[in-house]
Design a protein around this motif. Sequence first.
Motif, mmCIF file in Angstrom:
data_model
loop_
_atom_site.group_PDB
_atom_site.id
_atom_site.type_symbol
_atom_site.label_atom_id
_atom_site.label_comp_id
_atom_site.label_asym_id
_atom_site.label_seq_id
_atom_site.Cartn_x
_atom_site.Cartn_y
_atom_site.Cartn_z
ATOM 1 N N PHE A 126 0.834 -1.200 0.000
ATOM 2 C CA PHE A 126 0.000 0.000 0.000
ATOM 3 C C PHE A 126 0.868 1.249 0.000
ATOM 4 O O PHE A 126 0.616 2.204 -0.736
ATOM 5 N N ALA A 127 1.928 1.249 0.819
ATOM 6 C CA ALA A 127 2.840 2.394 0.881
ATOM 7 C C ALA A 127 3.520 2.625 -0.465
ATOM 8 O O ALA A 127 3.649 3.774 -0.923
ATOM 9 N N ALA A 128 3.944 1.570 -1.129
ATOM 10 C CA ALA A 128 4.602 1.704 -2.433
ATOM 11 C C ALA A 128 3.641 2.254 -3.484
ATOM 12 O O ALA A 128 3.985 3.157 -4.246
ATOM 13 N N GLY A 129 2.436 1.718 -3.518
ATOM 14 C CA GLY A 129 1.448 2.198 -4.481
ATOM 15 C C GLY A 129 1.066 3.646 -4.247
ATOM 16 O O GLY A 129 0.989 4.449 -5.182
ATOM 17 N N TRP A 130 0.827 3.992 -2.978
ATOM 18 C CA TRP A 130 0.413 5.352 -2.647
ATOM 19 C C TRP A 130 1.517 6.349 -2.970
ATOM 20 O O TRP A 130 1.277 7.398 -3.560
ATOM 21 N N SER A 131 2.764 6.031 -2.604
ATOM 22 C CA SER A 131 3.850 6.980 -2.854
ATOM 23 C C SER A 131 4.067 7.180 -4.354
ATOM 24 O O SER A 131 4.310 8.307 -4.802
ATOM 25 N N ALA A 132 3.966 6.135 -5.142
ATOM 26 C CA ALA A 132 4.112 6.274 -6.596
ATOM 27 C C ALA A 132 2.990 7.128 -7.169
ATOM 28 O O ALA A 132 3.231 8.023 -7.998
ATOM 29 N N CYS A 133 1.778 6.874 -6.741
ATOM 30 C CA CYS A 133 0.625 7.647 -7.204
ATOM 31 C C CYS A 133 0.755 9.108 -6.780
ATOM 32 O O CYS A 133 0.460 10.027 -7.547
ATOM 33 N N PHE A 134 1.223 9.334 -5.548
ATOM 34 C CA PHE A 134 1.349 10.690 -5.021
ATOM 35 C C PHE A 134 2.386 11.488 -5.815
ATOM 36 O O PHE A 134 2.194 12.677 -6.087
ATOM 37 N N ILE A 135 3.472 10.840 -6.226
ATOM 38 C CA ILE A 135 4.469 11.512 -7.059
ATOM 39 C C ILE A 135 3.843 11.926 -8.388
ATOM 40 O O ILE A 135 4.075 13.026 -8.885
ATOM 41 N N GLY A 136 3.007 11.063 -8.960
ATOM 42 C CA GLY A 136 2.300 11.426 -10.189
ATOM 43 C C GLY A 136 1.394 12.622 -9.983
ATOM 44 O O GLY A 136 1.329 13.534 -10.818
ATOM 45 N N ALA A 137 0.702 12.658 -8.848
ATOM 46 C CA ALA A 137 -0.188 13.778 -8.537
ATOM 47 C C ALA A 137 0.604 15.065 -8.313
ATOM 48 O O ALA A 137 0.154 16.153 -8.691
ATOM 49 N N ILE A 138 1.792 14.959 -7.722
ATOM 50 C CA ILE A 138 2.655 16.137 -7.565
ATOM 51 C C ILE A 138 3.061 16.667 -8.943
ATOM 52 O O ILE A 138 3.086 17.878 -9.169
ATOM 53 N N ARG A 195 4.566 23.117 -0.290
ATOM 54 C CA ARG A 195 3.275 22.923 0.375
ATOM 55 C C ARG A 195 2.140 23.027 -0.632
ATOM 56 O O ARG A 195 1.185 22.251 -0.586
ATOM 57 N N LEU A 196 2.227 23.974 -1.563
ATOM 58 C CA LEU A 196 1.197 24.111 -2.602
ATOM 59 C C LEU A 196 1.090 22.814 -3.403
ATOM 60 O O LEU A 196 -0.014 22.307 -3.653
ATOM 61 N N LEU A 197 2.229 22.264 -3.792
ATOM 62 C CA LEU A 197 2.218 21.029 -4.584
ATOM 63 C C LEU A 197 1.693 19.837 -3.792
ATOM 64 O O LEU A 197 0.892 19.053 -4.302
ATOM 65 N N THR A 198 2.126 19.695 -2.542
ATOM 66 C CA THR A 198 1.664 18.544 -1.760
ATOM 67 C C THR A 198 0.187 18.673 -1.391
ATOM 68 O O THR A 198 -0.538 17.674 -1.416
ATOM 69 N N ASP A 199 -0.264 19.886 -1.079
ATOM 70 C CA ASP A 199 -1.687 20.076 -0.770
ATOM 71 C C ASP A 199 -2.549 19.772 -1.989
ATOM 72 O O ASP A 199 -3.585 19.099 -1.880
ATOM 73 N N THR A 200 -2.112 20.248 -3.157
ATOM 74 C CA THR A 200 -2.857 19.987 -4.393
ATOM 75 C C THR A 200 -2.842 18.494 -4.714
ATOM 76 O O THR A 200 -3.874 17.914 -5.062
ATOM 77 N N ALA A 201 -1.687 17.865 -4.570
ATOM 78 C CA ALA A 201 -1.571 16.433 -4.852
ATOM 79 C C ALA A 201 -2.460 15.614 -3.918
ATOM 80 O O ALA A 201 -3.095 14.648 -4.344
ATOM 81 N N HIS A 202 -2.525 16.010 -2.659
ATOM 82 C CA HIS A 202 -3.338 15.271 -1.687
ATOM 83 C C HIS A 202 -4.832 15.380 -2.015
ATOM 84 O O HIS A 202 -5.610 14.485 -1.677
ATOM 85 N N GLN A 203 -5.224 16.440 -2.689
ATOM 86 C CA GLN A 203 -6.618 16.603 -3.103
ATOM 87 C C GLN A 203 -6.949 15.783 -4.352
ATOM 88 O O GLN A 203 -8.117 15.476 -4.607
ATOM 89 N N THR A 204 -5.924 15.449 -5.157
ATOM 90 C CA THR A 204 -6.189 14.790 -6.443
ATOM 91 C C THR A 204 -5.732 13.337 -6.526
ATOM 92 O O THR A 204 -6.243 12.587 -7.344
ATOM 93 N N CYS A 205 -4.774 12.922 -5.695
ATOM 94 C CA CYS A 205 -4.264 11.551 -5.734
ATOM 95 C C CYS A 205 -5.388 10.570 -5.366
ATOM 96 O O CYS A 205 -6.015 10.712 -4.314
ATOM 97 N N PRO A 206 -5.654 9.567 -6.200
ATOM 98 C CA PRO A 206 -6.717 8.609 -5.883
ATOM 99 C C PRO A 206 -6.525 7.879 -4.546
ATOM 100 O O PRO A 206 -7.502 7.597 -3.855
ATOM 101 N N TYR A 207 -5.295 7.583 -4.164
ATOM 102 C CA TYR A 207 -5.061 6.944 -2.862
ATOM 103 C C TYR A 207 -5.427 7.898 -1.735
ATOM 104 O O TYR A 207 -6.023 7.494 -0.733
ATOM 105 N N SER A 208 -5.036 9.164 -1.870
ATOM 106 C CA SER A 208 -5.382 10.156 -0.849
ATOM 107 C C SER A 208 -6.888 10.322 -0.744
ATOM 108 O O SER A 208 -7.434 10.424 0.357
ATOM 109 N N LYS A 209 -7.561 10.330 -1.890
ATOM 110 C CA LYS A 209 -9.022 10.438 -1.878
ATOM 111 C C LYS A 209 -9.648 9.230 -1.186
ATOM 112 O O LYS A 209 -10.609 9.368 -0.434
ATOM 113 N N ALA A 210 -9.100 8.051 -1.445
ATOM 114 C CA ALA A 210 -9.660 6.825 -0.863
ATOM 115 C C ALA A 210 -9.494 6.780 0.651
ATOM 116 O O ALA A 210 -10.331 6.204 1.349
ATOM 117 N N THR A 211 -8.437 7.388 1.154
ATOM 118 C CA THR A 211 -8.187 7.337 2.591
ATOM 119 C C THR A 211 -8.772 8.536 3.333
ATOM 120 O O THR A 211 -8.878 8.501 4.558
#
Length: 148
Positions: free
Chosen positions: A60-72, A121-137
């Motif tokens: 889960f950590a590997a999938g989420w971190s990869a997805c989060f980098i894409g969202a960034i 912070r702008l990039l991580t906040d935006t990524a956390h709003q759009t990353c599918p893993y972040s949305k799921a959690t």
Amino acid sequence: MENNQNGNPTVASNKKVLYTGKTHTTGGRDGNAKSNDGKLEIALSSPGSNGKGTNPEQLFAAGWSACFIGAIGLAAAKHKITLPAGLAVDAEVDLCVTDGAYSLQARLNVSLPGLSTEEARLLTDTAHQTCPYSKATKGNIPVEINLV
């Protein structure tokens, strides 16, 4: 999500399924998992055990971190910010137990070397709003996004 008679996901309203990851797992935490395309075949073991395989929390950590980098990356394009070469996300997923009930919590430790704290912070906040893993959690488990 419903499946059609062939077992494939059906599209609800205007939602378009881009990809479906499929795995077959046997033996639970001390078993094996294999993807239908053969690209993933992995032994599983319980966290903290001496088993040969990885565990669901690491996956889960590997999938989420990869997805989060894409969202960034998408956030950087949107805000016209050039991403640094050293962009990395260290994900930590904790398996917890409280009064016999299991749960998860997570931290995403994001390294964006060379960017100002405001840009990062702008990039991580935006990524956390759009990353599918972040949305799921969101609202389901405690999550911290840390700049490191």
